[in-house]
Design an enzyme around this catalytic site. Structure first.
Site, PDB file in Angstrom:
ATOM      1  N   ARG A 100       0.575  -1.806   0.069  1.00 17.21           N
ATOM      2  CA  ARG A 100       0.472   0.221   0.004  1.00 17.21           C
ATOM      3  C   ARG A 100       1.017   0.997   0.295  1.00 17.21           C
ATOM      4  O   ARG A 100       1.816   1.126   1.175  1.00 17.21           O
ATOM      5  CB  ARG A 100      -0.846  -0.100   1.106  1.00 17.21           C
ATOM      6  CG  ARG A 100      -1.882   1.452   1.335  1.00 17.21           C
ATOM      7  CD  ARG A 100      -3.112   1.333   0.495  1.00 17.21           C
ATOM      8  NE  ARG A 100      -4.317   1.380   0.540  1.00 17.21           N
ATOM      9  CZ  ARG A 100      -5.050   2.457   0.446  1.00 17.21           C
ATOM     10  NH1 ARG A 100      -4.490   2.239  -1.277  1.00 17.21           N
ATOM     11  NH2 ARG A 100      -5.992   2.857   0.222  1.00 17.21           N
ATOM     12  N   THR A 379      -9.676   0.430  -8.996  1.00 14.01           N
ATOM     13  CA  THR A 379      -8.812  -0.555  -8.614  1.00 14.01           C
ATOM     14  C   THR A 379      -8.922  -2.063  -9.678  1.00 14.01           C
ATOM     15  O   THR A 379      -9.970  -2.206 -10.673  1.00 14.01           O
ATOM     16  CB  THR A 379      -9.059  -1.071  -7.449  1.00 14.01           C
ATOM     17  OG1 THR A 379      -9.048   0.055  -6.790  1.00 14.01           O
ATOM     18  CG2 THR A 379      -8.153  -1.903  -6.881  1.00 14.01           C
ATOM     19  N   THR A 397      -4.821  -0.975  -7.326  1.00 11.93           N
ATOM     20  CA  THR A 397      -5.239   0.366  -7.673  1.00 11.93           C
ATOM     21  C   THR A 397      -4.405   1.849  -7.599  1.00 11.93           C
ATOM     22  O   THR A 397      -2.589   2.333  -7.379  1.00 11.93           O
ATOM     23  CB  THR A 397      -6.319   1.058  -6.431  1.00 11.93           C
ATOM     24  OG1 THR A 397      -6.867   1.544  -6.816  1.00 11.93           O
ATOM     25  CG2 THR A 397      -5.902   1.450  -4.941  1.00 11.93           C
ATOM     26  N   SER A 450      -7.664   1.346   3.753  1.00 12.74           N
ATOM     27  CA  SER A 450      -8.138   0.893   1.718  1.00 12.74           C
ATOM     28  C   SER A 450      -9.377  -0.705   2.487  1.00 12.74           C
ATOM     29  O   SER A 450      -9.461  -1.553   2.915  1.00 12.74           O
ATOM     30  CB  SER A 450      -7.394  -0.026   1.493  1.00 12.74           C
ATOM     31  OG  SER A 450      -7.082  -0.708   0.272  1.00 12.74           O
TER      32      SER A 450
END
Length: 573
Positions: A100, A379, A397, A450
């Site tokens: 992430r 995404t 994404t 997320s």
């Protein structure tokens, strides 16, 4: 290269897989006793299947697919974004990789607020201040170093060819080309890639070549993460930021690291659920909802009956409330009650608060120090199972469609706008879905919460399902419904994915129905229970693979909601 012309290698890439069981049509899944790849672009799926045919494993194929998507699916495929990968090996090994994005070192808790305490100029979504430090390259490389089989350089070959020689653009990209043309003065580096030299639009089927992206991918192929986070690419990104009001520096890039983590685990009717831990909220939320629903006979109530939809809604309501209150980056929130949230005991307590025939109420009064932020649907998801039974569920994404819409000048890749996934107004939550709880406030090097929910399902020591989807906060509920469709309603993977879906996220207190597939009587009964309904055209684009535990046959399906998606089986020897 602007002519309607397809290079020979693209012809081969398109049609060679037809020798195997590759074609998917609607509700008929692809079947094979070998490996299989599903993704949001058939060319990328074919790239992954080719790696499987060349002796690569599921990790190798997922990486090749991801890099190909970075070329062919610019709306969501990325090297300028981030995501999560869940892995389950044939030997029972279970692990996850967290790549992430992170907040830049110069980020602050109130960086998007004006003097009035409100978000200024939508800056958490628009502009370069919305860009998080990208994680994709680091995460894919970490997974490869730990579990890959083939040489790293081999995994980028198809992506490099697609960037160098081009690929046919699709009709669903036309709106973005038109948008770029209308904003070419504000986004000159983006216009230089997605418009022709004379400023005109690419038409459906014409070939898009991305020479700068090719050079960036070539550096990654040669040097791994150092080809992205250091050297030429890092300098281009940092210079672009400095020249256009961004705050990501070469130091931010050098310091970025992906993270291997233990999965979130649960069970549902004898099946093992393996999901992603925070900063993904998906694993926790899916397990929590399944725990709640396990106490109801969903099979008896029937798929998409008013009662089943009501019970799903109540489970969604409670899981999303907990998501808002408790979840964030675990490195900044070491005391998140993950064991309690995913426990059967806690689910029983929540289940007792559910009436079988009356809706509860979502109340933001208990969140006076709280803001649910906006999450876009752009995404993309990849599911892979190789011939040995190793499985990957990977979701990554750019956030909104085409992310920030900024191309790094000279580097050719789009940047994310993931900073909008933080809670931007500390201490403020309202009934419309704005949330400001502490766990997901902005901090330097923190990863934003997320909804991405890559999940693998196993039973009796064998993988049976790899599933995931794009769709912002709807991802969690899309994955939930595919799992229910498979386990409780015994649908094959294609039908489980194609079935109509609903979404409820606690706040606002509205259930969104896809505009097709639900009978008027079902909606009427559901509303009489006290639920408010709205409609949307579609929800998610799930990509899934089911493995028959008795025969070992693999069945793959790419959601028809995905314009260019495809499930592709490994070619025969």
């Amino acid at each position: 290269m602007n002519k309607i012309f397809t290079p020979l290698f693209l012809v081969i890439l398109y049609f060679a897989p037809l020798c195997s069981a590759f074609a998917q049509s609607g509700r008929i899944p692809v079947s094979t006793d070998k490996g299989i790849v599903t993704s949001s672009h058939k060319l990328a799926s074919q790239a992954g299947a080719k790696i499987l045919s060349n002796g690569g494993n599921a990790i190798d194929a997922s990486i090749a697919t991801a890099f190909a998507l970075a070329v062919t699916l610019p709306s969501a495929g990325n090297i300028g974004g981030g995501g999560f990968l869940v892995y389950r090996g044939e030997d029972g090994t279970e692990t996850t990789f967290n790549f992430r994005e992170k907040a830049p070192l110069a980020a602050t808790e109130t960086m998007y607020l004006g003097d009035d305490g409100k978000i200024k100029d939508n800056a958490n979504h628009d502009g370069l201040l919305a860009v998080g430090v990208p994680g994709t390259v680091a995460g894919l490389y970490q997974a490869h170093q730990k579990l890959g089989r083939l040489d790293w350089k081999q995994l980028l070959k198809t992506a490099l060819k697609l960037a160098k020689y081009g690929y046919p653009v699709s009709e669903d990209m036309q709106w973005f080309f038109e948008w770029v043309q209308a904003h070419k003065e504000e986004y000159p580096s983006t216009a230089s890639i997605f418009l022709k030299e004379d400023g005109s639009l690419y038409k459906n089927g014409e070939i898009l070549v991305q020479k700068d992206l090719f050079k960036t991918l070539k550096r990654i192929q040669k040097k791994g993460p150092d080809g992205f986070y250091k050297g030429k690419t890092a300098q281009l990104l940092a210079d672009f930021m400095a020249n256009n009001g961004g705050i990501i520096t070469e130091e931010d890039l050098t310091k970025y690291e992906a993270e291997e983590m233990q999965p979130v685990k649960g069970t549902y009717r004898g099946y093992d659920i393996i999901g992603m831990p925070p900063p993904s909220s998906g694993g926790v939320a899916v397990v929590e909802m399944l725990n709640i629903l396990e106490g109801f006979n969903m099979t008896e109530f029937g798929q998409n009956s008013a009662t089943s939809l009501h019970l799903m809604t109540e489970a969604m309501r409670r899981a999303f409330s907990d998501r808002a209150m408790y979840l964030g980056d675990s490195n900044f929130n070491p005391n998140m009650p993950l064991k309690e949230l995913t426990s059967k005991k806690y689910a029983e307590k929540l289940r007792q608060s559910i009436s079988i025939d009356a809706a509860s109420e979502s109340d933001s009064a208990n969140f006076n120090k709280a803001h649910l932020k906006y999450e876009s649907k752009e995404t993309t998801h990849i599911s892979v199972v190789d011939k040995d039974g190793n499985a990957v569920s990977l979701t990554y994404t750019l956030e909104q469609s085409y992310g920030s819409k900024y191309i790094v000048e000279g580097a050719g890749f789009l940047l994310n706008n993931e900073m909008g996934d933080f809670n931007p107004i500390p201490g403020y939550t309202n009934s419309q879905g704005l949330i400001g709880t502490d766990p997901n406030l902005i901090a330097p090097e923190k990863r934003m919460l997320s909804s991405m929910s890559p999940v693998i399902v196993a039973k009796d020591g064998k993988t049976v399902l790899a599933i995931g989807s794009p769709g912002g906060r709807t991802i969690i509920n899309t994955v939930l419904q595919v799992i229910l469709n498979t386990i409780d309603y015994h649908l094959d993977i294609a039908k489980a994915i194609e079935s109509p879906r609903i979404h409820h996220q606690w706040l606002p207190d509205i259930t969104y129905f896809e505009e097709w597939g639900f009978s008027p009587d079902t909606k009427r009964i559901y509303q009489e229970m006290g639920h408010e309904i709205n409609t949307r055209s579609s929800q998610g684009r799930a990509m899934g693979i089911y493995i028959d535990p008795e025969t070992g046959m693999r069945y793959g399906a790419a959601d028809s909601r995905s314009y260019s998606g495809g499930a592709v089986a490994e070619m025969e020897d």
